[in-house]
Design a protein around this motif. Sequence first.
Motif, PDB file in Angstrom:
ATOM      1  N   TYR A  51      68.893 -53.253 -42.613  1.00 26.68           N
ATOM      2  CA  TYR A  51      69.686 -53.884 -43.688  1.00 26.68           C
ATOM      3  C   TYR A  51      68.858 -53.108 -45.105  1.00 26.68           C
ATOM      4  O   TYR A  51      67.707 -53.286 -44.897  1.00 26.68           O
ATOM      5  CB  TYR A  51      69.663 -55.190 -43.958  1.00 26.68           C
ATOM      6  CG  TYR A  51      70.468 -55.783 -45.243  1.00 26.68           C
ATOM      7  CD1 TYR A  51      71.681 -55.386 -45.681  1.00 26.68           C
ATOM      8  CD2 TYR A  51      69.753 -56.733 -45.902  1.00 26.68           C
ATOM      9  CE1 TYR A  51      72.322 -55.723 -46.707  1.00 26.68           C
ATOM     10  CE2 TYR A  51      70.354 -57.152 -47.126  1.00 26.68           C
ATOM     11  CZ  TYR A  51      71.629 -56.590 -47.352  1.00 26.68           C
ATOM     12  OH  TYR A  51      72.176 -56.978 -48.772  1.00 26.68           O
ATOM     13  N   ASN A  52      69.577 -52.496 -45.868  1.00 26.18           N
ATOM     14  CA  ASN A  52      68.979 -51.524 -46.898  1.00 26.18           C
ATOM     15  C   ASN A  52      69.609 -52.183 -48.213  1.00 26.18           C
ATOM     16  O   ASN A  52      70.441 -51.444 -48.676  1.00 26.18           O
ATOM     17  CB  ASN A  52      69.257 -50.049 -46.446  1.00 26.18           C
ATOM     18  CG  ASN A  52      68.252 -49.357 -47.756  1.00 26.18           C
ATOM     19  OD1 ASN A  52      67.455 -49.618 -48.218  1.00 26.18           O
ATOM     20  ND2 ASN A  52      68.886 -48.257 -47.878  1.00 26.18           N
ATOM     21  N   PRO A  53      69.119 -53.278 -48.782  1.00 27.23           N
ATOM     22  CA  PRO A  53      69.792 -53.813 -49.980  1.00 27.23           C
ATOM     23  C   PRO A  53      69.376 -52.892 -51.207  1.00 27.23           C
ATOM     24  O   PRO A  53      68.230 -52.252 -51.155  1.00 27.23           O
ATOM     25  CB  PRO A  53      69.269 -55.317 -50.152  1.00 27.23           C
ATOM     26  CG  PRO A  53      67.945 -55.088 -49.434  1.00 27.23           C
ATOM     27  CD  PRO A  53      68.256 -54.175 -48.330  1.00 27.23           C
ATOM     28  N   CYS A  92      76.390 -58.847 -51.199  1.00 30.47           N
ATOM     29  CA  CYS A  92      75.577 -57.776 -51.676  1.00 30.47           C
ATOM     30  C   CYS A  92      74.842 -58.095 -53.302  1.00 30.47           C
ATOM     31  O   CYS A  92      73.855 -57.546 -53.525  1.00 30.47           O
ATOM     32  CB  CYS A  92      76.626 -56.557 -52.054  1.00 30.47           C
ATOM     33  SG  CYS A  92      75.950 -55.318 -53.007  1.00 30.47           S
ATOM     34  N   GLN A 145      77.223 -54.609 -37.330  1.00 36.90           N
ATOM     35  CA  GLN A 145      76.588 -55.490 -38.640  1.00 36.90           C
ATOM     36  C   GLN A 145      75.439 -54.592 -39.256  1.00 36.90           C
ATOM     37  O   GLN A 145      74.743 -53.829 -38.599  1.00 36.90           O
ATOM     38  CB  GLN A 145      75.743 -56.801 -37.945  1.00 36.90           C
ATOM     39  CG  GLN A 145      76.828 -57.888 -37.424  1.00 36.90           C
ATOM     40  CD  GLN A 145      75.862 -59.199 -37.065  1.00 36.90           C
ATOM     41  OE1 GLN A 145      74.991 -59.267 -37.517  1.00 36.90           O
ATOM     42  NE2 GLN A 145      76.750 -60.065 -36.252  1.00 36.90           N
ATOM     43  N   ASN A 146      75.443 -55.115 -40.518  1.00 33.59           N
ATOM     44  CA  ASN A 146      74.245 -54.256 -41.668  1.00 33.59           C
ATOM     45  C   ASN A 146      75.226 -53.037 -41.887  1.00 33.59           C
ATOM     46  O   ASN A 146      74.899 -52.409 -42.986  1.00 33.59           O
ATOM     47  CB  ASN A 146      73.120 -53.961 -40.830  1.00 33.59           C
ATOM     48  CG  ASN A 146      72.450 -55.225 -40.668  1.00 33.59           C
ATOM     49  OD1 ASN A 146      72.704 -56.185 -41.336  1.00 33.59           O
ATOM     50  ND2 ASN A 146      71.250 -55.018 -39.846  1.00 33.59           N
ATOM     51  N   ASP A 193      77.484 -54.044 -44.711  1.00 31.71           N
ATOM     52  CA  ASP A 193      76.685 -54.430 -45.791  1.00 31.71           C
ATOM     53  C   ASP A 193      75.904 -53.162 -46.570  1.00 31.71           C
ATOM     54  O   ASP A 193      75.806 -53.136 -47.771  1.00 31.71           O
ATOM     55  CB  ASP A 193      75.682 -55.321 -45.237  1.00 31.71           C
ATOM     56  CG  ASP A 193      76.296 -56.361 -44.400  1.00 31.71           C
ATOM     57  OD1 ASP A 193      76.081 -57.548 -44.579  1.00 31.71           O
ATOM     58  OD2 ASP A 193      76.817 -55.913 -43.428  1.00 31.71           O
ATOM     59  N   ASN A 194      75.380 -52.387 -45.720  1.00 30.86           N
ATOM     60  CA  ASN A 194      74.766 -51.203 -46.367  1.00 30.86           C
ATOM     61  C   ASN A 194      75.686 -50.240 -47.104  1.00 30.86           C
ATOM     62  O   ASN A 194      75.195 -49.601 -48.156  1.00 30.86           O
ATOM     63  CB  ASN A 194      74.135 -50.195 -45.216  1.00 30.86           C
ATOM     64  CG  ASN A 194      72.816 -50.791 -44.615  1.00 30.86           C
ATOM     65  OD1 ASN A 194      72.095 -52.044 -45.388  1.00 30.86           O
ATOM     66  ND2 ASN A 194      72.433 -50.559 -43.605  1.00 30.86           N
TER      67      ASN A 194
END
Length: 202
Positions: free
Chosen positions: A30-32, A79, A185-186, A189-190
Amino acid sequence: MKILKLLPLLALVISLSQCITYLKKDVPAYNPAKIEKKISNIDFVLDYNHFNAFGEKFPVSEETHKANKRAFTEIISGCKCIEKFNLYVVGLDDVSKLNSKNQVNIEVTTRVKPNGSLLLSSTLFVITAGLFPVFGEINGKTEFVAYNQGKEIKRYTYENDVVEVRQLFLLFVMPFSQKSYITNQNVPDNFVNDIYRDKLYQ
C-alpha cells in the motif's frame, strides 16, 4: 436416461463445493499519498466483466454488483484525498446519460485460462463427485482510466493470475476464510492515491 438421473446429483455437488484462491504474484504494498488539499467532484464508473474458459461472458448478478459498489466506495473513501465523488456501476446504475467533466472508469476483467490442468481436474471432479479438486487459473486485470472533458489523460493498469481450487470438502473451511475484493487488494487503493499524487484533477 441414466445420465439424466445423474444430473441432479452433479448439480448438488457443484452447488455444495466451495473454492479458495491465492495470487501467483505478491500483492503490491500500500502506497498512500501525502494529502495536502483534497480533490472533489469526480465520477467513478465501475465495469466488471467475467469470461469463462471458452471466452463467453458470464452474467453478473445484482448482488455481486451491489457488493462491488460497497467495496469500491470503501476503497475510494479510504484514500481520504477525495472530498466528493460518485460511484456508478455498469449493470446496476444508468450510466447512459453520464457526461462528467472529471471521470475515472474502473475496468475490472477476469478470464478463466483454458489449460490441461483445468480440463483434467474438471473431469476427475465430475467422476469423483467433487472429491477430487478442480485447479483453475484466472487472469485478473484492473485498469483505472482517467478522463477530463471526455479525453483520456492517464491509464493505470495491473494484472495478476489467481489460482482457484474448488472441492467439496472446502465447504468446511469456508467459514474461516476471508473474502477479498473482485480485484487484488491494494491495487485499486494505490490507483486512487496515484490519481491524487499525479495531480490529474487539481
